[in-house]
Design an enzyme around this catalytic site. Structure first.
Site, PDB file in Angstrom:
ATOM      1  CG  HIS A 172      -2.193  -0.690   1.073  1.00 43.31           C
ATOM      2  ND1 HIS A 172      -3.103  -0.355   0.094  1.00 43.31           N
ATOM      3  CD2 HIS A 172      -2.756  -1.718   1.772  1.00 43.31           C
ATOM      4  CE1 HIS A 172      -4.175  -1.136   0.193  1.00 43.31           C
ATOM      5  NE2 HIS A 172      -3.993  -1.976   1.198  1.00 43.31           N
ATOM      6  CG  ASP A 222     -16.798  -2.120   7.856  1.00 41.65           C
ATOM      7  OD1 ASP A 222     -17.390  -1.240   7.201  1.00 41.65           O
ATOM      8  OD2 ASP A 222     -15.847  -2.774   7.406  1.00 41.65           O
ATOM      9  N   GLY A 269     -18.115   1.915   5.040  1.00 45.34           N
ATOM     10  CA  GLY A 269     -17.474   3.194   4.769  1.00 45.34           C
ATOM     11  C   GLY A 269     -18.207   4.066   3.755  1.00 45.34           C
ATOM     12  CB  VAL A 314      10.032  25.877  14.110  1.00 43.58           C
ATOM     13  CG1 VAL A 314       9.974  24.371  13.871  1.00 43.58           C
ATOM     14  CG2 VAL A 314      11.480  26.364  14.100  1.00 43.58           C
ATOM     15  CE  LYS A 333       2.933  24.240  21.279  1.00 40.12           C
ATOM     16  NZ  LYS A 333       3.246  23.079  22.138  1.00 40.12           N
ATOM     17  CG  ASP A 358       3.534  14.175  21.146  1.00 37.27           C
ATOM     18  OD1 ASP A 358       3.858  13.073  20.662  1.00 37.27           O
ATOM     19  OD2 ASP A 358       3.528  15.231  20.476  1.00 37.27           O
TER      20      ASP A 358
END
Length: 542
Positions: free
Chosen positions: A123, A172, A185, A352, A368, A457
């Site tokens: 894929h 599903d 879907g 950034v 930020k 994170d």
């Protein structure tokens, strides 16, 4: 070169002929695909019925492809193919065994080599090949699978993956609950067009994600009388928002500026639109193959098979056993050259683009801004930006109170999702990877876990290093939360391990250094490591 490909991991009995004179370009590709898809009478895929269909359909589609190959080869050639490629896994074992048996028989019939292909890497590779990208990050979103991959040191690394069910399976299961037939879907996509956004749980942990809670909440919403169209809209906005966010995190972590999409769920126009908007917003390129290469198909198997065959990566018959849990990071990528280098050194930039925020760097402070993400529904986007800003300020300060170096918070405007921080460190951890710097991260994670919260994170982009002071600072606590659960603490370590795999040359040794430091500092390391082992064994490709 002409390759016969055979696919049959779950529902699609497929055979293809791939022909090219230039493996490095898609400009002269010829791809013929013949597919007979299994359509259950009701509900989702039944493994026994899928295998019965595969046994009946594979001989037909393979013979059709062989006939096409003979036409392309001409009567003068004895063997119409240079090799036979087949999907070894991951997938349903009974289906895979039928495909492998057919591939062995055809390879012996024409006396040509056999190539075993990982379905999920195929894929990825079909998108990389047809886009012409050099080294993209890949989001694979299919029925049983969902993961983000990046290439490093001769292997595809899993940067993030589902911790429970696959993206398509989650959808599903919801549609089965309300009585719709497989596949769900396309039906959700159609109903979502007429719906209003209904909020559902949004679960992102670093670059990992979880769909089971979203699916359960969607079922409950319908049972409680929320209009089906509204729940479908909420389901798409939530699941696809999560997939797009982790894709952006992977681009930020690796420094890549190319993204390709793979998997049957990738046919959804809303998902493609989200990924395209995200890439436009951060100046990256995005590519989604045409639908026949997104859903399960033998064309991608033949295409990757051609590259593997050219690299001499073939199988003897006795070595060609299938693997229903075949992980993409288990495969030596023999058909690619050395890593394409990404310059991650501090280049003195004053602005950034991170995973979810723009960072402006000044002499002694960092600004930020969680600017709006146009790909997300406005209500969801506003909620996430505000919640994460508040949580980041709170946990950054809390971590410092427990002895973890973090930047001082100088100013905050949660309504505008903006924070001013003290500037710390000289470079991201990914630019200063060493046993001592990674050990410091392990030690600091142990401290905050013992204090009752997680970072959320802890990647190699979310720690800053000041070499002259020999200090490491943790930053970006926006995905953190308060919890005493060992599994939540273990997820922090899992995220760190995945980010090391995507950015370090020796990730195993570095993560072991982090583990040792964690154990030395933590009061409940045994429980956390037991949960970590469970998480690692729970991955969809383990």
């Amino acid at each position: 070169m002409r390759i016969l490909g055979i696919e049959g991991t779950a529902w699609a009995a497929s055979a293809a002929v791939y022909e090219t004179d230039d493996l490095d370009s898609a400009s002269d590709d010829h791809v013929f695909i013949e597919t007979d898809a299994y359509q259950p009478d009701s509900g989702g895929i039944h493994p026994r019925e899928a295998a019965e269909h595969m046994g009946e359909a594979i001989p037909r589609v393979v013979e059709t492809a062989i006939g096409h190959g003979r036409e392309r080869a001409g009567a003068a050639e004895n063997a119409p193919f240079d090799a036979v490629a087949f999907s070894r896994g991951p997938g349903l074992g009974p289906c895979l065994r039928i495909v492998a048996t057919a591939a062995r028989a055809v390879a012996q019939r024409f006396d040509v080599p056999l190539v075993g292909v990982n379905h999920m890497v195929a894929h990825l590779e079909v998108g990389r090949h047809r886009s012409g990208f050099d080294s993209p990050v890949c989001l694979n979103a299919s029925g049983a699978n969902a993961h983000v991959l990046g290439y490093r040191n001769g292997r595809y690394r899993v940067l993030g993956e589902t911790m429970d069910t696959g993206a398509g399976n989650a959808i599903d299961k919801f549609t089965r609950h309300i009585g719709w037939q497989h596949p769900g879907g396309p039906k959700v996509e159609q109903h979502a067009l007429d719906g209003e956004y209904h909020p559902l749980p949004y679960v992102v942990k670093g670059m990992d994600f979880s769909f089971s809670g979203v699916m359960s909440a969607a079922k409950q919403a319908v049972d409680d009388g929320v209009p089906v169209d509204d729940v479908c809209r909420g389901l798409e906005e939530t699941i696809f928002g999560m997939l797009t966010e982790v894709s952006e995190r992977a681009l930020s972590l690796t420094g890549a500026d190319e993204l390709v999409l793979g998997g049957g769920v990738g046919q959804n126009e809303r998902l493609q639109g989200m990924l395209g908007e995200m890439c436009d917003q951060r100046g990256a390129q995005f590519y989604a193959p045409e639908n026949r290469f997104l859903r399960d198909n033998a064309g991608m198997i033949a295409m990757l098979g051609a590259k593997m065959y050219a690299a001499g990566d073939t199988l003897e018959i006795e070595e060609s056993a299938i693997d229903s849990n075949f992980r993409p990071d288990e495969i030596p990528v023999t058909w690619r050259g050395p890593d394409e280098s990404v310059d991650r050194r501090d280049r003195g930039e004053t602005e950034v683009q991170g995973a979810e925020a723009t960072v402006t760097i000044e002499a002694d402070r960092v600004l930020k801004a969680r600017n709006p993400r146009s790909y997300r529904h406005p209500a969801l986007d506003e909620r996430l930006r505000t919640e994460r800003t508040r949580q980041e300020v709170r946990l950054t300060s809390d971590a410092r109170r427990h002895g973890v170096p973090t930047p001082l918070v100088l100013d905050v405007d949660p309504d505008e999702a903006r924070i001013a921080f003290q500037r710390v460190g000289e470079a991201d951890l990914r630019e200063r990877l060493a046993a001592d710097t990674v050990s410091a991260v392990g030690e600091y994670l142990a401290r905050i876990h013992d204090a009752g919260f997680v970072h959320g994170d802890p990647t190699t982009r979310n720690a800053r290093v000041a070499p002259r002071e020999r200090r490491v600072f943790l930053i970006d606590f926006g995905l953190g939360y308060y919890t005493d659960e060992p599994e939540d603490h273990a997820m922090d370590l899992h995220v760190l391990a995945q980010s090391l795999a995507g950015t370090a040359d020796d990730p195993e040794a570095l993560f072991e250094a982090a583990r040792e430091a964690y154990r030395a500092e933590s009061g409940h390391a045994d429980a956390v490591f037991a949960s970590l082992a469970d998480i690692e064994g729970r991955g969809r490709y383990q």
